[in-house]
Motif scaffolding. Structure first.
Motif, mmCIF file in Angstrom:
data_model
loop_
_atom_site.group_PDB
_atom_site.id
_atom_site.type_symbol
_atom_site.label_atom_id
_atom_site.label_comp_id
_atom_site.label_asym_id
_atom_site.label_seq_id
_atom_site.Cartn_x
_atom_site.Cartn_y
_atom_site.Cartn_z
ATOM 1 N N MET A 83 29.751 38.852 46.098
ATOM 2 C CA MET A 83 29.960 38.352 44.863
ATOM 3 C C MET A 83 30.206 40.054 44.279
ATOM 4 O O MET A 83 31.357 39.575 42.978
ATOM 5 C CB MET A 83 28.642 37.633 44.020
ATOM 6 C CG MET A 83 28.494 38.269 42.112
ATOM 7 S SD MET A 83 29.020 36.950 41.894
ATOM 8 C CE MET A 83 27.636 35.383 41.477
ATOM 9 N N LYS A 84 30.413 41.392 44.258
ATOM 10 C CA LYS A 84 30.525 42.454 44.227
ATOM 11 C C LYS A 84 32.242 42.084 44.665
ATOM 12 O O LYS A 84 32.738 42.529 43.565
ATOM 13 C CB LYS A 84 30.565 43.540 45.032
ATOM 14 C CG LYS A 84 29.928 44.565 44.219
ATOM 15 C CD LYS A 84 29.643 45.503 44.714
ATOM 16 C CE LYS A 84 29.776 46.816 44.505
ATOM 17 N NZ LYS A 84 29.237 48.528 44.839
ATOM 18 N N SER A 85 32.807 42.358 45.606
ATOM 19 C CA SER A 85 34.270 42.341 45.847
ATOM 20 C C SER A 85 34.881 41.582 45.789
ATOM 21 O O SER A 85 36.400 41.207 44.681
ATOM 22 C CB SER A 85 34.385 42.273 47.376
ATOM 23 O OG SER A 85 34.035 40.700 47.375
ATOM 24 N N GLN A 86 34.164 39.719 45.357
ATOM 25 C CA GLN A 86 35.488 38.835 44.140
ATOM 26 C C GLN A 86 34.845 39.255 42.826
ATOM 27 O O GLN A 86 36.178 39.063 42.926
ATOM 28 C CB GLN A 86 33.956 37.285 44.492
ATOM 29 C CG GLN A 86 34.397 36.843 45.467
ATOM 30 C CD GLN A 86 35.666 36.657 46.005
ATOM 31 O OE1 GLN A 86 36.878 36.035 45.589
ATOM 32 N NE2 GLN A 86 35.883 36.094 47.180
ATOM 33 N N LEU A 87 33.995 39.559 42.336
ATOM 34 C CA LEU A 87 34.279 40.091 40.494
ATOM 35 C C LEU A 87 34.972 41.502 40.194
ATOM 36 O O LEU A 87 35.589 41.029 39.331
ATOM 37 C CB LEU A 87 32.894 39.975 40.188
ATOM 38 C CG LEU A 87 31.903 38.996 39.912
ATOM 39 C CD1 LEU A 87 30.562 39.406 39.463
ATOM 40 C CD2 LEU A 87 32.268 38.223 39.084
ATOM 41 N N ARG A 88 35.365 42.401 41.822
ATOM 42 C CA ARG A 88 35.888 43.606 40.982
ATOM 43 C C ARG A 88 37.348 43.046 41.510
ATOM 44 O O ARG A 88 38.304 43.310 40.565
ATOM 45 C CB ARG A 88 36.051 43.758 42.732
ATOM 46 C CG ARG A 88 36.106 45.746 42.807
ATOM 47 C CD ARG A 88 36.485 46.483 43.828
ATOM 48 N NE ARG A 88 35.198 46.446 44.296
ATOM 49 C CZ ARG A 88 34.646 46.460 44.927
ATOM 50 N NH1 ARG A 88 34.964 45.634 46.276
ATOM 51 N NH2 ARG A 88 33.260 46.925 45.100
ATOM 52 N N ARG A 89 38.187 41.424 42.360
ATOM 53 C CA ARG A 89 39.226 41.048 41.665
ATOM 54 C C ARG A 89 39.557 40.312 40.977
ATOM 55 O O ARG A 89 40.353 40.498 40.578
ATOM 56 C CB ARG A 89 38.919 40.160 42.972
ATOM 57 C CG ARG A 89 39.279 40.951 44.670
ATOM 58 C CD ARG A 89 39.630 39.515 46.009
ATOM 59 N NE ARG A 89 38.855 40.627 47.267
ATOM 60 C CZ ARG A 89 39.399 39.591 48.202
ATOM 61 N NH1 ARG A 89 39.331 38.256 47.735
ATOM 62 N NH2 ARG A 89 39.279 40.345 49.007
ATOM 63 N N ALA A 90 37.973 39.633 40.116
ATOM 64 C CA ALA A 90 38.645 39.053 39.202
ATOM 65 C C ALA A 90 38.513 39.867 37.538
ATOM 66 O O ALA A 90 39.544 40.119 37.150
ATOM 67 C CB ALA A 90 37.461 38.080 39.123
ATOM 68 N N ASN A 91 38.541 41.425 37.655
ATOM 69 C CA ASN A 91 38.453 42.215 37.184
ATOM 70 C C ASN A 91 39.303 42.427 37.118
ATOM 71 O O ASN A 91 40.264 43.077 35.740
ATOM 72 C CB ASN A 91 37.039 43.480 36.867
ATOM 73 C CG ASN A 91 37.539 44.176 35.802
ATOM 74 O OD1 ASN A 91 36.935 43.370 34.665
ATOM 75 N ND2 ASN A 91 37.685 45.048 35.961
ATOM 76 N N LYS A 92 40.201 42.584 37.866
ATOM 77 C CA LYS A 92 41.832 43.505 38.321
ATOM 78 C C LYS A 92 42.452 42.661 38.368
ATOM 79 O O LYS A 92 43.757 42.926 37.401
ATOM 80 C CB LYS A 92 41.633 43.860 40.162
ATOM 81 C CG LYS A 92 42.618 44.396 40.567
ATOM 82 C CD LYS A 92 43.118 44.857 41.234
ATOM 83 C CE LYS A 92 44.151 45.753 41.894
ATOM 84 N NZ LYS A 92 43.835 46.373 43.701
ATOM 85 N N SER A 93 42.249 41.120 38.038
ATOM 86 C CA SER A 93 43.117 40.663 37.467
ATOM 87 C C SER A 93 43.671 40.310 36.397
ATOM 88 O O SER A 93 44.485 40.179 35.612
ATOM 89 C CB SER A 93 43.320 38.613 38.908
ATOM 90 O OG SER A 93 41.925 38.009 37.613
ATOM 91 N N GLY A 94 42.756 40.114 35.176
ATOM 92 C CA GLY A 94 42.493 40.906 34.277
ATOM 93 C C GLY A 94 42.090 39.302 33.466
ATOM 94 O O GLY A 94 42.378 38.758 32.379
ATOM 95 N N ALA A 95 41.841 38.958 34.194
ATOM 96 C CA ALA A 95 40.957 37.068 33.622
ATOM 97 C C ALA A 95 40.738 37.321 32.574
ATOM 98 O O ALA A 95 39.284 38.291 32.364
ATOM 99 C CB ALA A 95 40.772 36.421 35.203
ATOM 100 N N LYS A 96 40.756 36.152 31.458
ATOM 101 C CA LYS A 96 39.316 35.801 30.680
ATOM 102 C C LYS A 96 37.844 35.524 31.243
ATOM 103 O O LYS A 96 36.874 35.408 30.731
ATOM 104 C CB LYS A 96 39.835 34.999 29.576
ATOM 105 C CG LYS A 96 41.789 35.092 29.124
ATOM 106 C CD LYS A 96 42.067 34.103 27.798
ATOM 107 C CE LYS A 96 43.139 34.174 27.559
ATOM 108 N NZ LYS A 96 44.221 34.554 28.270
#
Length: 431
Positions: free
Chosen positions: A361-374
């Motif tokens: 979960m931590k690594s996936q949310l890090r990627r989501a945050n880096k992508s700038g997704a809403k």
């Protein structure tokens, strides 16, 4: 050895390329309001085209062009500017009729072999606009107004508009002679090497030299405005009065001569004091007679070019929206379904990325945050078993809500991104 890029050529990665795309898209929008259509011309042209249009005695043709022979020995040149290619295409197209006005805009790379410097590489990019078939001063004024509207639209401020009249083919010879006489009485040893050559080949270009000693020696040179004919004077007066009426501030610069031989009458430049020694961000003017000189009909023209690298340097804010979603996968069994779900979202108009493999979960949310997704769309083992997706707001307080994949797709089909937001944050719909 690593193969490196050629000196003076730059790689534009997505973050930087987005700024160029933003400028081009805004130009297409603004220019379209004025009736301009996009023309795409080749990067390669016969060398003769530039020798005839720009002038064999100019620095561009004499020292700066990328020229080479093809397999048949014909000399080809990477375009150093856009106007000549537009004129060639206009003539070759052959569909112009007397009284007709054509408006073209072009975008793309240009090439000049000169010392790379801030705001100018050996491959650089320009936005160009050309009006063909209108000799009226109203066309000059409209073009300047359009350029100012574009620069204001992209948020550029603290720019200065400079104007001059270069005369025409009838009155220019008298000024050229007055300038030649002036230089004959001058101690030319104080001029730079280029200007000593220009005195004989293109004396007007000496007035445009930025070398301090040259500027000092030519401070008392004849002023072009004092030698223009009455028709050119009236033309320039109308341009100025229209800019005044449109509340566009400008200054008169008698030393503004432009660097290419084909300019006459109105010349203009937009400058900034915030990008170092190379202050011009856009410039252009009228070039009546250029089409005819290249073998076409006697069609008047006026145009400008914007240096995109310099505009990017001044661009304070580039509105680039992030993706709508990032689909995070926590359960290895869900990888394939996640990819197909992401495809369904994209087919319904959303933008976003999907993880190709499962992770924490931590690594996936890090990627989501880096992508700038809403929103982050999360599929863990529980969501996979229930046929659900966990939606997490990435822009607000991080609220989460589970929704079935079928309902998610149906809501988006009805109301697009807003449907996805409502599914994630139902309280938004109550506001």
């Amino acid at each position: 050895m690593k193969i490196q890029k050629i000196k003076g050529f730059a790689d534009l990665f997505p973050e930087e390329a987005a700024k160029f795309t933003f400028l081009e898209n805004r130009a297409r929008e603004i220019f379209g309001r004025y009736g301009f259509g996009e023309l795409r011309t080749p990067l390669l042209e016969h060398t003769e085209l530039f020798a005839k249009s720009i002038g064999e005695d100019t620095d561009v043709v004499g020292k700066e062009m990328f020229t080479f022979p093809d397999r048949k020995g014909r000399l080809l040149t990477l375009r150093p500017e856009a106007t000549a290619g537009v004129m060639r295409a206009f003539i070759e197209g052959g569909d112009w009729q007397p009284g007709q006005v054509r408006k073209y805009c072009t975008f793309g790379p240009m090439f000049r072999y000169e010392r790379p410097q801030k705001g100018r590489q050996r491959q650089f990019h320009q936005i160009n606009a050309e009006i063909l078939g209108a000799n009226e001063p109203q066309a000059d004024a409209e073009l300047i107004l359009m350029l100012c509207a574009f620069l204001a639209d992209v948020g550029l401020e603290r720019l200065s508009v400079e104007l001059n009249s270069l005369g025409c083919r009838d009155c220019r010879p008298a000024f050229r002679q007055a300038l030649t006489d002036f230089f004959a009485s001058l101690d030319q040893t104080g001029l730079c090497e280029d200007c000593r050559r220009r005195v004989a080949t293109n004396p007007l270009r000496v007035l445009d030299c930025k070398v301090p000693t040259c500027k000092e020696l030519t401070a008392n040179a004849p002023v072009l405005a004092e030698h223009v004919c009455e028709e050119c004077r009236e033309h320039f007066t109308t341009v100025k009065s229209l800019l005044d009426a449109a509340q566009v501030a400008y200054t008169l610069n008698p030393r503004l001569v432009r660097g290419l031989d084909y300019y006459q009458r109105t010349a203009f430049e937009i400058t900034s004091g915030e990008i170092g020694a190379q202050t011009a961000v856009a410039g252009g003017g009228r070039y009546d007679g250029l089409v005819q000189a290249l073998g076409g009909p006697d069609v008047p023209g006026v145009g400008f070019a914007c240096g995109m690298e310099r505009l990017v340097m001044l661009l304070m804010h580039c509105p680039v929206s992030g993706p709508d979603f990032y689909l995070a996968v926590l359960e290895p069994r869900a990888v394939d379904q996640a990819l197909l779900l992401a495809q369904g979202l994209r087919q319904r108009g959303l933008s976003g990325e999907v993880s190709y493999s499962a992770g924490s979960m931590k690594s996936q949310l890090r990627r989501a945050n880096k992508s700038g997704a809403k929103l982050a769309l999360i599929i863990g083992s529980e969501e996979f078993d229930k046929g659900e997706v966990l939606l997490k707001d990435m822009e607000g307080a991080g609220e989460q809500r589970a929704v079935s994949r079928e309902r998610l797709l149906s809501m988006i089909a009805v109301s697009g991104v807003e449907g996805l937001l409502v599914a994630a944050l139902p309280e938004r719909s109550e506001e």
